[in-house]
Design a protein around this motif. Structure first.
Motif, short mmCIF file in Angstrom:
data_model
loop_
_atom_site.label_atom_id
_atom_site.label_comp_id
_atom_site.label_asym_id
_atom_site.label_seq_id
_atom_site.Cartn_x
_atom_site.Cartn_y
_atom_site.Cartn_z
N LYS A 122 -8.65 -11.18 -82.33
CA LYS A 122 -7.20 -11.23 -82.25
C LYS A 122 -6.77 -11.20 -80.80
CE LYS A 122 -4.89 -7.48 -83.19
NZ LYS A 122 -4.31 -6.35 -83.94
N LEU A 123 -5.75 -11.96 -80.44
CA LEU A 123 -5.17 -11.94 -79.11
C LEU A 123 -3.92 -11.07 -79.17
CD1 LEU A 123 -5.45 -15.72 -78.12
CD2 LEU A 123 -7.10 -13.88 -77.72
N GLY A 124 -4.01 -9.89 -78.56
CA GLY A 124 -2.90 -8.94 -78.61
C GLY A 124 -1.91 -9.13 -77.49
N ALA A 125 -0.65 -8.80 -77.75
CA ALA A 125 0.40 -8.93 -76.74
C ALA A 125 0.15 -7.93 -75.61
CB ALA A 125 1.76 -8.68 -77.37
N PRO A 126 0.50 -8.28 -74.37
CA PRO A 126 0.31 -7.36 -73.24
C PRO A 126 1.03 -6.03 -73.48
CG PRO A 126 0.88 -9.56 -72.47
CD PRO A 126 1.07 -9.57 -73.96
N GLY A 127 0.28 -4.94 -73.34
CA GLY A 127 0.86 -3.62 -73.54
C GLY A 127 1.02 -3.22 -74.99
N HIS A 128 0.87 -4.16 -75.93
CA HIS A 128 1.00 -3.89 -77.36
C HIS A 128 -0.08 -4.68 -78.11
CE1 HIS A 128 4.84 -1.81 -76.82
NE2 HIS A 128 5.17 -2.78 -75.98
#
Length: 674
Positions: free
Chosen positions: A69-75
């Motif tokens: 999974k590619l997670g959002a920066p900081g989240h």
């Protein structure tokens, strides 16, 4: 008198762990067993235990398909996309735009995840070469989906290998994700689609993180050959089945099953099946004659049932059972105005007459439901007119709050009150209930008939109070209104038991007639995991082993129902049970009528403690959307103490059958005729 308060348990998940979820999925994928082209691919790490169970049951090879999974920066918990084998990236464009991510930011996230993907590929697949999927049926398995980003990436990676067929199978996912993914693959299998979904882990008792070592261990165990030999579930059920001609078990079995229970809850998987009503009536007659049960409490409105109660006690103005049942005017009239209930009421009146001659306790007929908002108001006022005219005037003033809604229309009141189009009458109905309770205390001990009248008035006041709240709640979330209704039924049942104890000595015993969805313990169902409770759960919690529950099921036949709420009564064909459902499993035994005991340990109890689809037909039956409208996952052995299966059933006969009902079943080609 105040209702018993019970602390609601935390909603119970559906699957015990990932391995059980895999076995459930395997049941839904059974049509692939033995297909030499099948390849099962699990998404590490959580999807590997699920995939292993699927592959072992299908006798198919299994491997790991690494997706990150590619997670959002900081989240990192919010997926903006996913990365799969071969460097393929699938992005959620809406999420990327919403977060205003630049191309460089996305590349950095993908580069970091690519390093972890390489590590996992080496750890899980060692020196095995690329996964060959050309010309094969590939079943992609994970332990659940939220947005589905990782699975979309997996699909794209596999599609590039030109498989014959792509199947996605998961234990739990939101309905929207299942539908979106289903449009991009050949087959989409979502074992359950809880709502609201929240998070994957909430649907498992044990959602402990899977380790790299566990993944390597499972990948090293062959899923072909003799890994998991298929269990002949039908033979196991057949061996434990107790013949129950016409749905009635042997007396000795009933004796052992019922014992000294104070409450026996008998369900039905539809509100319109002749055999369920007939068998339930026969069992109830035995409970009354041989076990001393003194009340039947039905999923019916209190004032309508009290009219029947008057008749079976030789009181009131009705001269026949059919006339006494005319109080059931609200849709669906056939639910209580039918030939089977009429015959039972005739028998109960004769039984009570004999009991009265011998100076023995008689048996009553009562209602547990709360739809009788306006009728119950009239009953409260009529009672007060007889015993305290001034109190009756105060009641009329309070209940006049509802006059702005024309007729006996609780839904119209609820809609207006819920959305600010009319005033709420909550305060008035509570004040009236409190005054009636104070009046009851002031009047003290009374003769039996006067005590019955007073209790009747109190229960009508409670019905007004809870119906007012119900009709306001029904325009909010479904679970809140359902829970309010079933709490009312449980409180009414407890109040009835207390009243009968006072008027007829200790140890009142009551049999309950209601739908499986009300009597089968909600904690053992998919709906229970959404926060729904029911009558069976509440009575078990309050009374423990003093409560025994019997359910009914069928595979096919006909049913009396309507296509829409308030619609005409029709005789509809019941479609054969869905694959992997409880009903299909029981049908496969070949035994037409039998009982299964699940109150004692054994192979059947263990087998039916695993989640399976179960059908529930209420007063509305929609065959065209049967899976969505009428099936949900349950653990039958935790729902019921016993289950009676009648494989082929017929429609319940209304006392006034409509022209549509007489004409017979609607063809499956309706309305096109093709």
């Amino acid at each position: 008198m105040s209702p018993t308060q019970v602390e609601q348990e935390t909603p119970r998940p559906i699957f015990r762990d990932r391995h059980e979820a895999g076995r459930v999925l395997a049941g839904l994928l059974g049509h692939y067993r033995g297909d030499p082209d099948v390849l099962v691919l699990g998404l590490p790490r959580g999807g590997i235990p699920v995939a292993w169970e699927v592959a072992a049951a299908l006798n198919a090879p299994m491997d790991a398909l690494v997706v990150r999974k590619l997670g959002a920066p900081g989240h990192p918990e919010f997926a903006i996309g996913a990365l799969s084998t071969g460097g393929r990236i699938v992005l959620n464009d809406d999420m990327v735009r919403a977060l205003r991510l630049t191309a460089d930011q996305v590349r950095r996230i993908a580069r970091d995840e690519a390093q972890e993907m390489i590590r996992r590929e080496a750890a899980y697949r060692a020196d095995r070469g690329p996964i060959e999927v050309a010309g094969r049926t590939v079943i992609l398995v994970d332990d659940g989906l939220a947005t589905g980003a990782s699975m979309f990436a997996a699909i794209e990676a596999i599609r590039a290998g030109e498989p014959k067929r792509i199947v996605v199978a998961v234990p739990a996912a939101p309905e929207s994700t299942c539908r979106e993914l289903g449009a991009s693959v050949d087959e989409m299998v979502c074992a359950t689609m809880p709502s609201p979904f929240r998070a994957v882990g909430e649907w498992f008792w044990d959602f402990t993180q899977v380790t790299d070592e566990q993944v390597r261990t499972l990948l090293g165990i062959s899923t072909t050959g003799v890994a998991v030999p298929p269990i002949d579930t039908a033979a196991t059920i057949r061996a434990a089945a107790i013949d129950a001609p016409d749905g009635v078990p042997p007396i000795q079995v009933l004796e052992e099953l019922i014992g000294d229970a104070q409450f026996v809850l008998i369900g039905e998987s539809s509100h319109g099946t002749h055999e369920f009503y007939r068998a339930r009536a026969v069992i109830t007659r035995w409970l009354i004659e041989e076990k001393g049960f003194t009340a039947v409490a039905a999923e019916a409105d209190w004032p309508d049932a009290i009219r029947v109660n008057q008749y079976v006690h030789g009181r009131g103005n009705d001269t026949s059972a059919e006339q006494a049942l005319r109080g059931f005017e609200r849709f669906p009239t056939w639910m209580w105005r039918n030939t089977e209930v009429r015959e039972f009421v005739i028998w109960l009146r004769a039984h009570n007459a004999e009991q009265q001659r011998d100076n023995r306790i008689q048996t009553g007929f009562y209602g547990l439901d709360l739809y009788s908002l306006h009728r119950s108001m009239h009953e409260v006022v009529d009672y007060l007119d007889r015993v305290d005219p001034k109190a009756a005037q105060r009641a009329k003033i309070r209940y006049a709050c509802f006059d702005h809604v024309a007729g006996d229309d609780g839904e119209a009141y609820g809609f207006a009150a819920a959305f600010g189009a009319g005033k709420s009458c909550e305060a008035q109905v509570i004040r009236q209930l409190l005054e009636l309770q104070r009046l009851a205390i002031a009047r003290g001990e009374q003769e039996a008939y006067a005590a019955d009248e007073q209790f009747d008035a109190l229960r009508n006041a409670w019905s007004v109070r809870d119906a007012e709240a119900y009709y306001r709640a029904m325009f909010g979330d479904r679970v809140s209104s359902w829970n309010l209704r079933d709490r009312h039924m449980a409180d009414t049942l407890d109040a009835l038991a207390t009243h009968l104890d006072r008027s007829g000595g200790s140890g009142a015993r009551i049999v309950v007639w209601a739908h499986n969805s009300h009597v089968g313990d909600a904690r053992a169902t998919e709906l229970g995991s959404e926060g729904e409770l029911n009558l069976g759960q509440l009575i078990r919690e309050r009374h423990g082993d003093a409560c025994h529950i019997i359910g009914f099921s069928t595979c096919s036949g006909t049913v009396t129902a309507a296509q829409d709420w308030g619609g005409p009564t029709i005789r509809e064909t019941v479609r054969p049970a869905l694959p992997s459902s409880v009903e299909e499993l029981l049908h496969d035994t070949g035994n037409p009528e039998f009982l299964l005991r699940m109150d004692i340990p054994g192979e059947v109890t263990d087998l039916l403690r695993q989640p399976r689809l179960q059908r529930a037909i209420g007063v509305v039956y929609r065959p065209g959307t049967e899976r969505q409208s009428h099936y949900f996952h349950t653990r039958p052995a935790d729902q019921y103490d016993a289950l009676i299966h009648i494989d082929h059933t017929t429609a319940l006969e209304p006392l006034e059958p409509s022209g549509e009902w007489i004409a017979g079943t609607i063809p499956e080609t309706y309305p096109s005729g093709l």
